[in-house]
Design a protein around this motif. Structure first.
Motif, short mmCIF file in Angstrom:
data_model
loop_
_atom_site.label_atom_id
_atom_site.label_comp_id
_atom_site.label_asym_id
_atom_site.label_seq_id
_atom_site.Cartn_x
_atom_site.Cartn_y
_atom_site.Cartn_z
N LEU A 69 42.13 39.38 39.45
CA LEU A 69 41.19 40.66 39.29
C LEU A 69 40.62 40.95 40.48
O LEU A 69 40.12 42.15 40.56
CB LEU A 69 39.96 40.10 38.35
N ASN A 70 40.84 40.32 41.59
CA ASN A 70 40.35 41.04 43.16
C ASN A 70 40.93 40.13 44.14
O ASN A 70 41.91 39.39 43.83
CB ASN A 70 38.83 40.46 43.29
N ASP A 71 40.71 40.48 45.30
CA ASP A 71 41.53 39.65 46.57
C ASP A 71 41.20 38.46 46.66
O ASP A 71 41.61 37.93 47.73
CB ASP A 71 41.07 40.72 47.77
N TYR A 72 39.96 37.83 45.97
CA TYR A 72 39.77 36.63 46.32
C TYR A 72 40.24 35.58 45.12
O TYR A 72 41.41 35.44 45.07
CB TYR A 72 38.32 36.72 46.52
N SER A 73 39.02 34.98 44.70
CA SER A 73 39.54 34.01 43.54
C SER A 73 39.13 34.05 41.91
O SER A 73 39.05 33.27 41.51
CB SER A 73 39.07 32.44 43.86
N LEU A 74 38.86 35.47 41.79
CA LEU A 74 38.66 35.81 40.35
C LEU A 74 39.85 36.07 39.66
O LEU A 74 40.65 36.94 39.92
CB LEU A 74 37.54 37.19 40.38
N VAL A 75 39.88 35.09 38.58
CA VAL A 75 41.16 35.43 37.79
C VAL A 75 40.94 35.23 36.21
O VAL A 75 39.94 34.50 36.00
CB VAL A 75 41.98 33.85 38.22
N GLN A 76 41.80 36.06 35.81
CA GLN A 76 41.47 36.27 34.20
C GLN A 76 42.66 35.38 33.72
O GLN A 76 43.85 35.42 34.00
CB GLN A 76 41.59 37.74 33.47
N PHE A 77 42.42 34.32 32.70
CA PHE A 77 43.44 33.56 31.88
C PHE A 77 43.40 34.07 30.56
O PHE A 77 42.32 34.35 29.94
CB PHE A 77 43.25 32.40 31.80
N GLY A 78 44.38 34.52 29.92
CA GLY A 78 44.54 35.11 28.54
C GLY A 78 44.37 36.71 28.53
O GLY A 78 44.16 37.10 29.73
N HIS A 79 44.78 37.18 27.68
CA HIS A 79 44.88 38.61 27.60
C HIS A 79 43.83 39.22 26.62
O HIS A 79 43.67 38.39 25.45
CB HIS A 79 46.30 39.14 26.97
#
Length: 932
Positions: free
Chosen positions: A190-200
């Motif tokens: 979700l960004n250039d760092y470590s923000l991640v979405q799991f699932g939809h």
């Protein structure tokens, strides 16, 4: 040698099922010089990158690529660049292996394709590889490329690693992503760092490093407040060191004397061991330590020094999952080497790298190391006795060169319970409990010890890759906490592509889902729709728009129109879908972006079939679609056909397969569904409004495809019927797709037909409709189509029943002359036998449409092939025919008529009309990003 084009595919594509970069490379003079023909080239390349010896290449074993470099004259530079780009990424810590190089068809040009983890790092690796090749070849072969005289490979590699450290996932985030992939949980960065979405969609969870969407903000605040943490743990009887919060050196010294030396000084709210000084025994040391701690915050903690080793105890969801003994960075004397030389030897360990690049970090002789050396009476040039251990750090953090020893299996039960209670007391779902004790295998109740910190967002590197001991799967428990076994992570995804009918079919399918109670996210050529509301306008059929839908926490079903352009630009925006469909493959956009034949176009569109999980829906009347059946791993293949005698479909039905067939009945044509021996009459075509009483055969086909996809996604047959019965071809349902306006004395049909097949479908429809008067047409063709495609469009119209044809151009000429397109159409229509007096050239689209509307009389039928659909529709519905100047304007059936004159002041304007006719600024920006 020059990189002509860089293309980043951010999802499955026609090269691979995962993310790749494609470089279009022009070798220039190097086309005639494979590697073994260039003196010293191979030796220099392998001196820089000896790890290339591990590449198997086509031989499938280590050393294979080097054999290719040296045998039979060597290999070409495109192939070499591919391997170098892969290996350079590997040296930064990325786990990439895939690559292939193929000619483009032009002399000396190649497509170099290779995988990547972070796209900017992948591109930077290619740039460095090109520079290295230029450095290693004679000037005559560089094709004019300039090289730097001060080039230093080791420095360039360090710069690349540092660059990668800022952009690639760190070890904690990377381990969580691996755990998600092992559980088939989709993820989006979700960004250039470590923000991640799991699932939809509605099932999504998020992480930032090891802070999760379930981590309570108040718990993080408490953990960040070391004094508050200490008080809370004390209150429940857990062992903690005594401490005092101070802001001045004077008070720090007083606190140290009160607590009794030795003491620890650390910043109030820093982490990763920054600014921490241990084992301080004098006021002078405390004063220096306070100065260092204040570099990280105004307040300082002075704390009782606890004797023992530093242990990180990782607690996830209330359970202890790993324990690691952290040993500060140190050197061991050999009786001959200086401390500086010993540090260099330690850093030669291949496991050590820059930052988080590898499992260990290089040791640096910095402020803290020099302070410890000075305190011991040593310098960097001191020679330690053989076997003497000297610690260059006070803390065991891996980020400062420490090492980690896994002790998970031997931790004492009392210590285990203590760590779990501490995490629960703070309220963290993922907590790093720092426990000081002489021996973790013995109870703190027996030998003492204390919790010095409880950390939010604890690092996982020491656990997933310890220096000694067993690696621990600490990311798995986090994933199991976020998504307990059996918890859904994916929303149903329907993806469809084809040359014609995509938008109409996608909207039909979304309408069926909505009528079934779903909250649908839809991507189409005119925007992104969430639950029927357009959230972004413009052509939204690429990967960016697909991810907009999958990121929306409201969406529980996705319908994704997927166009050729997005596939060729960036690939798919999703790794897999439940059901995919390819409606047809026809001549369109050929000669663009390296796609010159219809077979190549079919290969691109086949990508959506390759990623289908449950069902691939194919047009059985299109041979190119049928061939795609061999390329899917979906559990089922379903066919739709307009021909009830289609032998393949009949055989498929007989074998119990899923299909939809258009059959002739007593009352007309019936759409019939077949599945596992069942024969289910679905709907008469004349009952589907979008088919114009069954005469619009292309929409009959679109309805069949939508119905088949809905059925394959477990929608009830009654809901499919209701969806098709209530879907019409109005401008508000499918703008620019066979929109009919009946409020004038004549009928107008607006359609975005822009290729020969689409134009022919509309011409055939006009021929089937009963018309009292004349049939008129406004015609154009996109400027970026091949001459033969434009000529075929003209021939298709020439075969139709038109009494008068107005020829125009699109607003965007796409490289063509001002009137080139209408003149080409004019000449081809004449050649096809259309009389000149039936033809008229009006170059501007707006003027051409107005002229056609003025020419139309009562009982006529006017077919407008419109490019700017919104503007054309506005012209159609606001037109005032002379025959009804004295009549009141109609607003029946949602028609907004003349009220569009108020467009500049939308107060009181019908919101649906306003939305359809105004492209908002945000949508235009997103559309531009999608096209980039």
């Amino acid at each position: 040698m020059d990189i002509v084009e860089r293309r980043v595919f951010r999802g499955p594509n026609h090269y691979a099922r995962f993310r790749v970069i494609r470089l279009t490379l022009d070798l220039g003079p190097l086309e005639d010089y494979p590697s073994a023909t260039i003196p010293n080239f191979n030796a220099q390349l392998l001196a820089w990158m000896p790890s290339l010896n591990e590449h198997g290449c086509s031989y499938g074993e280590p050393g294979g690529f080097v054999r290719r470099l040296q045998e039979d004259g060597g290999t070409w530079m495109g192939h070499i660049l591919e391997h170098m780009a892969i290996e350079l990424q590997g040296l930064t810590g990325a786990g990439v292996t895939f690559g292939k190089t193929r000619g483009t068809g032009l002399d000396g040009q190649y497509h170099v394709v290779y995988s990547y983890e972070e796209e900017r790092v992948g591109l930077a690796a290619a740039d460095l590889a090109v520079e290295m090749i230029h450095q290693a070849i004679p000037e005559a072969l560089r094709g004019g490329a300039k090289i730097r005289s001060d080039f230093n490979y080791e420095e360039e590699l360090d710069d690349l690693i540092t660059f990668a450290q800022r952009r690639q996932f760190g070890p904690s985030t990377a381990s969580l992503i691996r755990a998600a992939e092992e559980r088939d949980i989709p993820w989006l960065r979700l960004n250039d760092y470590s923000l991640v979405q799991f699932g939809h969609g509605k099932f999504q969870k998020r992480i930032q490093a090891t802070v999760t969407s379930e981590t309570r903000h108040i718990a993080v605040e408490i953990a960040s407040d070391k004094e508050e943490t200490n008080d809370l743990l004390t209150a429940i009887g857990l062992p903690v060191p005594r401490q005092k919060l101070v802001r001045s050196v004077r008070r720090a010294i007083r606190a140290a004397q009160s607590l009794r030396y030795p003491v620890v000084v650390k910043p109030y709210n820093a982490n990763h061991g920054r600014g921490v000084s241990l084992n301080l025994t004098s006021p002078e040391e405390v004063e220096a330590a306070v100065g260092k701690a204040k570099e990280h915050g105004r307040s300082v903690l002075v704390e009782q020094m606890i004797e023992g080793f530093d242990h990180r105890m990782l607690v996830v969801d209330g359970e202890l999952v790993a324990v690691s003994k952290r040993v500060p960075g140190h050197v061991v004397g050999d009786g001959t080497s200086t401390i500086s030389e010993l540090v260099d030897k330690v850093n030669e360990d291949p496991r050590r790298g820059v930052g988080h690049e590898k499992v260990l970090t290089r040791i640096e002789l910095d402020y803290q190391a020099n302070r410890l050396l000075e305190g011991a009476g040593y310098t960097a040039e001191t020679v330690l006795e053989d076997g003497e251990i000297f610690y260059l750090r006070s803390t065991g953090n891996l980020s400062t060169g420490g090492t980690a020893i896994d002790l998970t299996d031997v931790v004492h039960p009392d210590n285990r319970e203590m760590a779990q209670r501490a995490a629960r007391a703070i309220g963290l779902d993922v907590a790093g409990v720092d426990f000081i004790t002489p021996d973790i295998t013995r109870s703190y109740r027996e030998i003492g010890g204390a919790i010095c910190e409880v950390n939010a967002a604890p690092g996982f590197r020491m656990h997933v890759a310890p220096t000694e001991g067993k690696p621990r799967d600490v990311a798995g428990p986090v994933m199991d906490m976020l998504f307990p076994p059996g918890t859904p992570t994916r929303i149903p995804i329907a993806a469809l592509t084809g040359t014609n009918g995509k938008t109409t079919t996608a909207r039909m399918l979304a309408h069926i889902f909505k009528m079934s109670g779903a909250t649908v996210g839809l991507t189409t050529t005119d925007g992104v729709y969430i639950d029927g509301q357009r959230t972004a306008a413009g052509d939204m059929t690429g990967p960016h728009s697909a991810q907009m839908v999958l990121r929306d926490p409201k969406v529980d079903t996705a319908v994704l129109e997927t166009a050729r352009g997005g596939l060729l630009r960036s690939g798919l925006g999703y790794s897999s879908c439940n059901v995919s469909a390819v409606l047809n493959v026809a001549n369109d956009h050929l000669g663009l972006k390296g796609i010159d034949t219809i077979e190549q176009l079919a290969e691109v569109k086949r990508t959506v079939v390759e990623v289908a999980r449950d069902c691939a829906v194919l047009n059985a009347d299109d041979i190119l679609c049928l061939k795609m059946a061999a390329h899917t791993e979906a559990r089922r293949i379903a066919y739709f056909t307009m021909d009830p005698t289609n032998p393949l479909v009949l055989q498929h039905i007989e074998a119990g397969g899923l299909a939809i067939v258009l059959e002739q009945g007593i009352k007309g044509q019936m759409i019939t569904l077949y599945d596992d021996g069942l024969d289910l009459p679905l709907l008469w075509t004349h009952l589907i409004p979008a088919t114009m009483e069954g005469k619009a055969l292309h929409n009959v086909q679109n309805a069949m495809a939508a119905a088949l996809m809905a059925y394959a996604m477990d929608i009830k047959v009654d809901n499919i019927r209701q969806g098709l019965r209530t879907f019409d071809a109005s401008f508000f349902q499918v703008p620019g797709r066979m929109n009919v306006y009946d409020e004038h004395p004549f009928k107008v049909i607006l359609d975005y037909g822009h290729n020969p097949a689409a134009v022919l479908a509309m011409v055939n429809l006009v021929a089937r409709l009963d018309v009292e008067g004349r049939r008129l047409c406004v015609l154009s063709a996109p400027g970026d189509r091949r001459d033969e495609d434009i000529q075929e469009i003209a021939r298709n119209v020439a075969a139709g029943p038109f009494d008068h044809i107005i020829l125009r151009r699109d607003d965007a000429r796409r490289g063509r002359g001002d009137d080139e397109i209408p003149r080409m159409l004019y000449d081809e229509l004449l050649a096809a036998g259309v009389e000149a007096d039936r033809l008229e050239v009006i170059v501007d689209e707006e003027e051409a449409v107005n002229s056609a509307l003025e020419r139309a009389k009562r009982g006529d039928l006017l077919l407008i092939f419109g490019d700017a659909s919104t503007r054309c529709w506005k012209q159609i519905i606001t037109h005032q025919p002379a025959e009804r100047d004295n009549e009141a304007p109609s607003t029946a059936d949602g028609d907004i008529g003349p009220v569009l004159a108020e467009l500049s002041t939308p107060q009181g304007l019908d919101l649906r009309a306003f939305e359809a006719l105004v492209i908002d600024e945000r949508g235009a920006r997103l559309a531009a990003e999608e096209a980039d």
